[in-house]
Design a protein around this motif. Structure first.
Motif: not given
Length: 608
Positions: A244-257
């Protein structure tokens, strides 16, 4: 510890100034010119130990009102919206008014880092008897607290940005992105492991007696218990394969969860929980129990007296001082001597969760009803009390004040003050006070001492348990049910809590899902008002579901009606208040906008 005046400690992205100016004289023993350099502080034992003691200042007091306002009054446990209504309840939470205390936590983290960098050079401490060990223990505690404050931020904000592990220097780059959740957990656990290697199992006098003057100091028992909590969260649905939180990313595209569920995390959590239990019990910890010839009374007294008589037995991590008196005066009914504030309202859904005395739910009970009234008074309630409050489990009478219940503290003189009256014209009802009444017709009574009085002011000072053995038992049962359903230890540890509370043992035969619900139910009751519910419904991802909803309509009795104790008009389920609908962004608090403006590598949690 008093705050340092005229010194700005902001988040780690601002360089720490090496010279303290205009310090309070009673915080540091100042030099004659009233200027204290860091070199001067760490060459003096007293000043260094004052710095060390200050590192503990952000350990929360779970019974202090600001803490409960955030973690109690925004859940399906309690409400005090006649006085205060946190922004999340109305949906008015933004980066500009974030309830997170991330900034003060970063301040304390930086002070811990400076302490770790400088304390080895303190000759005055090293020259003391056992000086090397004193410094070793101080460093272990400082490292633990630094990791713990990061953990507190992670619970609030999700993955966080980590400060450098050395004090900042001019020219350092403080544009630091969030680490992923998994990286954050790995870092905190690695720091706790290092801290544990520098700490004793406990602080002892000569022989095996625990040194009571050292209560609150960090030891291996506490560290292992915190590791258990972290690994339990790490295995839970919010943090384990949360697509569900696949859209939570750093600016470089790293997925945070992480996006892939890892079942082995539950096994790791179970192993750590039993390790924490074993080390605690090997060092004298046990569930607090009061013996009585009446098993029901034993369950009641064990649950009620736990918070002032049981902390030495059950407390794993104990905060030596607590604002429990502020909790008492806000929660106790107005019929208390001196007139308490009568406003920590308990939500009907929590009231309904308490079992009947035979262990059945109110839905499954053959005797539960809301349409009749008892003719008989007991130790726990008056004659005329609604039958919905009779024949309930012992913890119900230890945790909840209801219409007809006995007064939890010392009652005022005068008629009917020995009982609690929440109906409209009652002694603690709405008619006689513009604000000091609970919107649901219930108040919390957990941790109200029976001698509590407002005038004369009488309160029993006592520590606060941040982690207690019952939590570790529940951690273990939950993790084991997920990793190895059907393991007999699930029931063993769950039943220890139930029987202590005066309930019959559960028997085997439940499915994994049924046991999951029993464990979650037990956490809700046993740990109520202790700061867990806010995080539990989030990590389980049930905050928007019926029965655990954190938004929408919340029910209670009808505070606008009732002229006598048994009045059916009062005993009618009605909407007490309404909160904003649950939104995904409420899983975490936002980083403050000030931090977003300073650190351009930070990304905000989606929705803010």
């Amino acid at each position: 510890m008093k705050n340092i005046k005229n010194i700005t400690f902001i988040s780690f992205s601002i360089l720490f100034v090496s010279l303290f100016t205009a310090c309070e004289k009673d915080y540091f023993d100042t030099q004659p010119d009233n200027q204290l350099s860091v070199d001067g502080i760490f060459s003096n034992r007293g000043q260094t130990e004052t710095w060390w003691a200050g590192l503990f200042s952000n350990i929360p007091d779970i019974w202090d009102q600001p803490y409960n306002y955030q973690y109690g009054l925004t859940t399906d446990e309690s409400d005090a919206s006649n006085w205060i209504n946190p922004g999340i309840n109305s949906g008015a939470i933004t980066p500009d008014n974030t309830p997170s205390n991330f900034q003060s936590l970063y301040e304390r983290i930086r002070l811990a880092t400076i302490f770790l960098d400088r304390v080895d050079g303190n000759i005055e401490i090293l020259e003391q008897a056992g000086g090397d060990q004193i410094i070793q223990h101080y460093k272990g505690e400082a490292r633990f607290l630094r990791a713990y404050y990061y953990w507190r931020m992670m619970k609030q904000l999700g993955p966080v940005a980590f400060a450098p592990l050395e004090p900042g220097q001019p020219g350092d780059d403080f544009q630091i992105p969030r680490s992923t959740w998994d990286e954050s957990v790995d870092f905190v656990l690695s720091e706790l492991a290092l801290a544990k290697s520098d700490l004793p199992v406990d602080y002892y006098l000569d022989g095996n007696a625990v040194d009571g003057t050292q209560i609150g100091r960090i030891n291996k028992i506490i560290v292992t218990a915190l590791e258990s909590q972290i690994l339990l969260y790490h295995a839970s649905p919010l943090f384990n394969g949360n697509t569900e939180l696949a859209d939570f990313k750093n600016l470089d595209g790293t997925v945070l969860f992480n996006q892939v569920y890892d079942a082995s995390r539950w096994d790791r959590a179970a192993q750590k929980a039993i390790e924490a239990i074993d080390i605690a019990e090997a060092n004298g910890k046990s569930l607090f129990r009061v013996e009585d010839s009446d098993p029901f009374r034993a369950g009641f007294l064990s649950s009620r007296n736990l918070f002032w008589d049981g902390w030495r037995t059950e407390g794993i991590w104990v905060r030596p001082s607590s604002s429990s008196s502020q909790w008492e005066i806000h929660a106790a009914p107005r019929s208390t001597a001196g007139t308490a504030y009568n406003g920590i309202a308990v939500i009907q859904s929590l009231v309904d969760e308490y079992r009947m005395d035979d262990g059945t739910s109110i839905e499954d009970s053959d005797i539960y009803n809301e349409d009749t009234y008892t003719d008989a008074a007991t130790t726990y309630y008056a004659a005329g009390t609604n039958a919905m409050y009779t024949n309930r489990e012992p913890r119900f009478y230890a945790h909840i004040s209801f219409n007809g219940s006995d007064n939890p503290g010392v009652e005022k003189s005068g008629i009917n003050n020995s009982r609690v009256e929440f109906f409209y014209s009652g002694t603690s009802g709405k008619s006689a006070s513009p604000r000091d009444w609970p919107k649901t017709g219930y108040t919390a009574r957990k941790n109200i001492h029976p001698t509590f009085s407002v005038n004369p002011w009488v309160t029993v000072s006592r520590p606060a348990m941040l982690i207690r053995l019952a939590e570790l038992y529940l951690n273990y049962a939950e993790a084991l049910n997920e990793s190895n359903p059907g393991d007999p230890n699930i029931l063993l540890y769950l039943n220890r809590i139930k029987t202590r509370a005066g309930l019959p043992e559960m028997t085997a035969g439940l499915s994994q899902e049924q046991m999951r619900q029993e464990i979650r139910h037990e956490r809700r009751i046993e740990l109520s008002f202790e700061g867990h519910r806010y995080f539990d419904v989030r990590r389980w991802k049930i905050a928007g579901l019926p029965g655990s909803n954190q938004g929408g309509a919340f029910y209670g009795m009808d505070m606008n009606k009732g002229t006598f104790l048994s009045d059916p008009a009062f005993h009618t389920r009605t909407i007490g208040f309404t909160r904003a609908p649950w939104q995904r962004k409420f899983y975490f608090m936002p980083y403050g906008q000030n931090e977003m403006d300073r650190n351009k590598q930070l990304v905000q949690f989606p929705g803010y």
